[in-house]
Scaffold this motif. Structure first.
Motif, PDB file in Angstrom:
ATOM      1  N   VAL A  91       0.853  -1.201   0.000  1.00 48.50           N
ATOM      2  CA  VAL A  91       0.000   0.000   0.000  1.00 48.50           C
ATOM      3  C   VAL A  91       0.885   1.245   0.000  1.00 48.50           C
ATOM      4  CG1 VAL A  91      -1.976  -1.115   1.127  1.00 48.50           C
ATOM      5  CG2 VAL A  91      -0.270   0.056   2.527  1.00 48.50           C
ATOM      6  N   ASP A  92       0.423   2.247  -0.716  1.00 45.72           N
ATOM      7  CA  ASP A  92       1.153   3.500  -0.859  1.00 45.72           C
ATOM      8  C   ASP A  92       1.347   4.132   0.515  1.00 45.72           C
ATOM      9  OD1 ASP A  92       2.338   5.665  -1.963  1.00 45.72           O
ATOM     10  OD2 ASP A  92       0.517   6.505  -2.870  1.00 45.72           O
ATOM     11  N   HIS A  93       2.577   4.572   0.810  1.00 44.47           N
ATOM     12  CA  HIS A  93       2.767   5.274   2.076  1.00 44.47           C
ATOM     13  C   HIS A  93       3.690   6.477   1.923  1.00 44.47           C
ATOM     14  CE1 HIS A  93       6.546   2.951   3.215  1.00 44.47           C
ATOM     15  NE2 HIS A  93       6.025   2.160   2.310  1.00 44.47           N
ATOM     16  N   HIS A  94       3.506   7.145   0.789  1.00 47.33           N
ATOM     17  CA  HIS A  94       4.203   8.421   0.599  1.00 47.33           C
ATOM     18  C   HIS A  94       3.560   9.474   1.479  1.00 47.33           C
ATOM     19  CE1 HIS A  94       5.158   6.424  -3.315  1.00 47.33           C
ATOM     20  NE2 HIS A  94       6.349   6.829  -2.907  1.00 47.33           N
ATOM     21  N   ARG A  95       4.340  10.504   1.781  1.00 46.26           N
ATOM     22  CA  ARG A  95       3.810  11.651   2.501  1.00 46.26           C
ATOM     23  C   ARG A  95       2.547  12.157   1.800  1.00 46.26           C
ATOM     24  NH1 ARG A  95       8.374  15.295   4.956  1.00 46.26           N
ATOM     25  NH2 ARG A  95       7.641  14.983   7.061  1.00 46.26           N
ATOM     26  N   GLY A  96       1.496  12.416   2.578  1.00 47.10           N
ATOM     27  CA  GLY A  96       0.271  12.943   1.975  1.00 47.10           C
ATOM     28  C   GLY A  96      -0.824  11.896   1.866  1.00 47.10           C
ATOM     29  N   VAL A  97      -0.441  10.621   1.891  1.00 45.79           N
ATOM     30  CA  VAL A  97      -1.426   9.537   1.889  1.00 45.79           C
ATOM     31  C   VAL A  97      -2.085   9.496   3.275  1.00 45.79           C
ATOM     32  CG1 VAL A  97      -1.593   7.001   1.901  1.00 45.79           C
ATOM     33  CG2 VAL A  97      -0.184   8.146   0.194  1.00 45.79           C
ATOM     34  N   PRO A  98      -3.427   9.317   3.346  1.00 50.66           N
ATOM     35  CA  PRO A  98      -4.068   9.210   4.663  1.00 50.66           C
ATOM     36  C   PRO A  98      -3.428   8.073   5.467  1.00 50.66           C
ATOM     37  CG  PRO A  98      -5.717   9.377   2.927  1.00 50.66           C
ATOM     38  CD  PRO A  98      -4.390   9.212   2.250  1.00 50.66           C
ATOM     39  N   SER A  99      -3.033   8.357   6.689  1.00 56.17           N
ATOM     40  CA  SER A  99      -2.180   7.411   7.405  1.00 56.17           C
ATOM     41  C   SER A  99      -2.424   7.396   8.906  1.00 56.17           C
ATOM     42  CB  SER A  99      -0.718   7.784   7.162  1.00 56.17           C
ATOM     43  OG  SER A  99      -0.443   8.993   7.869  1.00 56.17           O
ATOM     44  N   THR A 100      -1.657   6.532   9.570  1.00 57.84           N
ATOM     45  CA  THR A 100      -1.707   6.419  11.028  1.00 57.84           C
ATOM     46  C   THR A 100      -1.498   7.779  11.696  1.00 57.84           C
ATOM     47  OG1 THR A 100      -0.633   4.295  10.705  1.00 57.84           O
ATOM     48  CG2 THR A 100      -0.807   5.061  12.950  1.00 57.84           C
ATOM     49  N   TYR A 101      -0.613   8.579  11.114  1.00 54.19           N
ATOM     50  CA  TYR A 101      -0.336   9.899  11.676  1.00 54.19           C
ATOM     51  C   TYR A 101      -1.610  10.736  11.762  1.00 54.19           C
ATOM     52  CZ  TYR A 101       1.437  14.652  12.130  1.00 54.19           C
ATOM     53  OH  TYR A 101       1.655  15.934  12.561  1.00 54.19           O
ATOM     54  N   ASP A 102      -2.375  10.765  10.668  1.00 55.06           N
ATOM     55  CA  ASP A 102      -3.602  11.572  10.632  1.00 55.06           C
ATOM     56  C   ASP A 102      -4.573  11.114  11.713  1.00 55.06           C
ATOM     57  OD1 ASP A 102      -2.917  13.087   8.162  1.00 55.06           O
ATOM     58  OD2 ASP A 102      -2.955  11.072   7.318  1.00 55.06           O
ATOM     59  N   MET A 103      -4.663   9.801  11.882  1.00 58.01           N
ATOM     60  CA  MET A 103      -5.561   9.248  12.891  1.00 58.01           C
ATOM     61  C   MET A 103      -5.102   9.629  14.298  1.00 58.01           C
ATOM     62  SD  MET A 103      -6.114   5.261  13.847  1.00 58.01           S
ATOM     63  CE  MET A 103      -4.377   5.006  13.976  1.00 58.01           C
ATOM     64  N   LEU A 104      -3.821   9.428  14.588  1.00 55.13           N
ATOM     65  CA  LEU A 104      -3.337   9.627  15.960  1.00 55.13           C
ATOM     66  C   LEU A 104      -3.211  11.090  16.342  1.00 55.13           C
ATOM     67  CD1 LEU A 104      -0.467   7.035  16.469  1.00 55.13           C
ATOM     68  CD2 LEU A 104      -2.765   6.987  17.442  1.00 55.13           C
ATOM     69  N   VAL A 105      -2.649  11.873  15.447  1.00 54.83           N
ATOM     70  CA  VAL A 105      -2.350  13.263  15.792  1.00 54.83           C
ATOM     71  C   VAL A 105      -3.490  14.199  15.408  1.00 54.83           C
ATOM     72  CG1 VAL A 105      -0.701  15.156  15.520  1.00 54.83           C
ATOM     73  CG2 VAL A 105       0.120  12.791  15.578  1.00 54.83           C
ATOM     74  N   GLU A 106      -4.086  13.986  14.235  1.00 47.67           N
ATOM     75  CA  GLU A 106      -5.140  14.894  13.771  1.00 47.67           C
ATOM     76  C   GLU A 106      -6.536  14.424  14.144  1.00 47.67           C
ATOM     77  OE1 GLU A 106      -3.993  17.552  12.495  1.00 47.67           O
ATOM     78  OE2 GLU A 106      -2.083  17.094  11.502  1.00 47.67           O
ATOM     79  N   GLY A 107      -6.665  13.194  14.618  1.00 49.05           N
ATOM     80  CA  GLY A 107      -7.986  12.693  15.012  1.00 49.05           C
ATOM     81  C   GLY A 107      -8.882  12.303  13.843  1.00 49.05           C
ATOM     82  N   VAL A 108      -8.307  12.026  12.669  1.00 48.13           N
ATOM     83  CA  VAL A 108      -9.095  11.567  11.519  1.00 48.13           C
ATOM     84  C   VAL A 108      -9.604  10.143  11.825  1.00 48.13           C
ATOM     85  CG1 VAL A 108      -8.996  10.980   9.047  1.00 48.13           C
ATOM     86  CG2 VAL A 108      -7.721  12.953   9.914  1.00 48.13           C
ATOM     87  N   PRO A 109     -10.898   9.843  11.550  1.00 55.50           N
ATOM     88  CA  PRO A 109     -11.426   8.509  11.864  1.00 55.50           C
ATOM     89  C   PRO A 109     -10.629   7.389  11.183  1.00 55.50           C
ATOM     90  CG  PRO A 109     -13.219   9.997  11.305  1.00 55.50           C
ATOM     91  CD  PRO A 109     -11.942  10.741  11.017  1.00 55.50           C
ATOM     92  N   LEU A 110     -10.478   6.303  11.921  1.00 56.07           N
ATOM     93  CA  LEU A 110      -9.744   5.130  11.437  1.00 56.07           C
ATOM     94  C   LEU A 110     -10.261   4.649  10.076  1.00 56.07           C
ATOM     95  CD1 LEU A 110      -7.622   3.003  12.147  1.00 56.07           C
ATOM     96  CD2 LEU A 110      -9.249   1.951  13.713  1.00 56.07           C
ATOM     97  N   ALA A 111     -11.583   4.628   9.920  1.00 58.72           N
ATOM     98  CA  ALA A 111     -12.180   4.128   8.677  1.00 58.72           C
ATOM     99  C   ALA A 111     -11.766   4.981   7.466  1.00 58.72           C
ATOM    100  CB  ALA A 111     -13.697   4.090   8.803  1.00 58.72           C
ATOM    101  N   GLU A 112     -11.352   6.231   7.716  1.00 59.32           N
ATOM    102  CA  GLU A 112     -10.970   7.107   6.600  1.00 59.32           C
ATOM    103  C   GLU A 112      -9.494   7.003   6.242  1.00 59.32           C
ATOM    104  OE1 GLU A 112     -12.317  11.156   7.248  1.00 59.32           O
ATOM    105  OE2 GLU A 112     -14.284  10.411   7.889  1.00 59.32           O
ATOM    106  N   VAL A 113      -8.731   6.298   7.037  1.00 62.51           N
ATOM    107  CA  VAL A 113      -7.302   6.188   6.730  1.00 62.51           C
ATOM    108  C   VAL A 113      -6.891   4.768   6.327  1.00 62.51           C
ATOM    109  CG1 VAL A 113      -6.566   8.179   8.107  1.00 62.51           C
ATOM    110  CG2 VAL A 113      -6.711   5.928   9.192  1.00 62.51           C
ATOM    111  N   SER A 114      -7.852   3.831   6.318  1.00 58.59           N
ATOM    112  CA  SER A 114      -7.491   2.464   5.937  1.00 58.59           C
ATOM    113  C   SER A 114      -7.743   2.242   4.458  1.00 58.59           C
ATOM    114  CB  SER A 114      -8.257   1.441   6.776  1.00 58.59           C
ATOM    115  OG  SER A 114      -9.622   1.529   6.498  1.00 58.59           O
TER     116      SER A 114
END
Ligand code: ADP
Ligand code: MG
Length: 306
Positions: A91-114
Motif C-alpha cells: 500500500v502506498d505510504h508516501h507523505r500525503g497519503v491518509p495514514s496512522t499519523y492523521d488518525m493519531l495526531v489529527e484525530g481523523v477517523p480510522l475508517a478514513e485512513v485504511s
C-alpha cells in the motif's frame, strides 16, 4: 478425472501441504476449504518487542495475511514510521497519503485512513508515512495522548461484537516500532492481546524483562485487560542446538503462551517485502508461508485470551 482439489486431500506430508497451500492460495480458494470460525468480537493484537529486527513486522503481515486466507476479516495498523508493514502489504505510504499519523495526531477517523491490501482479499491496512516519526514528540502535548488509538478503535463502526454483521473485522494487528515510546504505549493501551515475536538466538530474552515491566505498568494504570496471549519464535534454525536451547528456555518461561509453530529462517520470507508482498502470496508453498499459516490457524483456534 479426479475432482478438483482431490489431489491434495492427503495433506499429511509437508510436501502435500506445501502443494495444497500453493495451489489454493493462488486460486483464492483457501478460505473456502479451510474456513475458520470467526471470533465473537474483534480481537485486537499488539505486536511489540522494543528490540528491532526480531520479526515484528514480518509476523504481523504474514499472520494477518494467513488469517485473511483462512476467511477472516483483518485490519493491520502500521505504527512504525519506517512503514515496513505498509511496504510488505503493497500500500502506498508516501507523505500525503491518509495514514496512522492523521488518525493519531489529527484525530481523523480510522475508517478514513485504511485502504485494502491489493493482493490479499479481506485484509485492510492503515499505512505509516514518515510523518509518524514526528508523532512521538507531537503527541506529548496532545490531550489524552496515550489513548488516541483506543478512541480511534472504539469509534470504528466495523470493530466490536457480532451485531455488526459480516463486514466486521475479526482481527486487528498493530505493528509497533522498536521502542517503548508514546506510539507503542498507545498500542498497549488500545489492545487486548499482546503478541511478542522472539528471535531464536542467544540474546533472545534480553530486554524482555523491561517489556514485561512496561506491560505490568500499563495493566495497573491504563489497561487492566491487556494480556500477553501469544509468543512466536521466529527465524528458528532447527539445525542448531542454540535455537533448540532458546526455544526450550522461552517455552519454560512462558508455557502455553508460546505457539507450537516456530517460523524457520527462510530466504523466501526475507525477500518477499522487496516485491511488495507477504510470503503468503510471494511463495505460498514455502516453509515460511506454511509456518505462518499454521501460526495463524493456531491463533484462531485458541480463541481470545480470557
Ligand atoms: P522487526 O519488525 O521486529 O524490526 P522484521 O520483521 O522487520 O523485524 O525482521 C527483521 C529482518 O529479518 C527483516 O530483514 C526480515 O526480512 C528478516 N526476517 C524476519 N523473519 C525472517 C525469517 N523467518 N527468515 C528470514 N528472514 C527473516
Ligand atoms: Mg518492524
Amino acid at each position: 478425472m479426479a475432482e478438483s482439489g482431490s489431489d491434495f486431500d492427503d495433506v499429511s506430508t509437508p510436501l502435500a501441504r506445501a502443494a495444497e497451500h500453493s495451489v489454493l492460495a493462488r486460486s483464492g480458494a483457501l478460505a473456502d476449504r479451510h474456513r475458520t470460525e470467526r471470533p465473537e468480537s474483534t480481537r485486537v493484537f499488539v505486536v511489540a518487542n522494543q528490540k528491532g529486527g526480531v520479526g515484528k513486522t514480518t509476523s504481523t503481515v504474514n499472520v494477518a495475511a494467513g488469517l485473511a486466507q483462512l476467511g477472516q476479516r483483518v485490519l493491520v495498523i502500521d505504527l512504525d514510521p519506517q512503514g515496513n508493514a505498509s511496504t510488505a502489504l503493497n500500500v502506498d505510504h508516501h507523505r500525503g497519503v491518509p495514514s496512522t499519523y492523521d488518525m493519531l495526531v489529527e484525530g481523523v477517523p480510522l475508517a478514513e485512513v485504511s485502504t485494502p491490501c491489493p493482493d490479499v482479499p479481506g485484509l485492510d491496512v492503515v499505512p505509516a508515512t514518515i510523518d509518524l516519526a514526528g508523532a512521538e514528540i507531537e503527541l506529548v502535548s496532545v490531550v489524552a495522548r496515550e489513548s488516541r488509538l483506543t478512541k480511534a478503535l472504539a469509534a470504528h463502526p466495523l470493530i466490536g461484537g457480532s451485531e455488526i454483521g459480516p463486514d466486521r473485522y475479526d482481527y486487528v494487528f498493530v505493528d509497533c516500532p522498536p521502542s517503548l515510546g508514546l506510539l507503542t504505549l498507545n498500542a498497549l493501551v488500545a489492545g487486548r492481546e499482546m503478541f511478542i515475536p522472539i528471535q531464536a538466538e542467544y540474546y533472545a530474552l534480553e530486554g524482555l524483562g523491561q517489556l514485561l515491566e512496561t506491560v505490568e505498568m500499563v495493566r495497573q494504570h491504563l489497561n487492566p485487560t491487556l494480556v500477553v496471549s501469544t509468543i512466536l519464535l521466529t527465524m528458528y534454525d532447527a539445525r542448531t542446538r542454540l535455537a533448540a536451547g532458546v526455544a526450550e528456555e522461552v517455552r519454560g518461561h512462558f508455557g502455553d503462551q508460546v505457539l507450537k509453530t516456530a517460523v524457520p529462517r527462510s530466504v523466501r520470507v526475507s525477500e518477499a517485502p522487496s516485491y511488495g508482498q507477504t510470503v503468503m502470496t510471494y511463495d505460498p508453498g514455502s516453509a515460511g508461508a506454511l509456518s505462518y499459516l499454521e501460526a495463524a490457524r493456531e491463533i484462531a483456534q485458541r480463541g481470545a485470551a480470557q
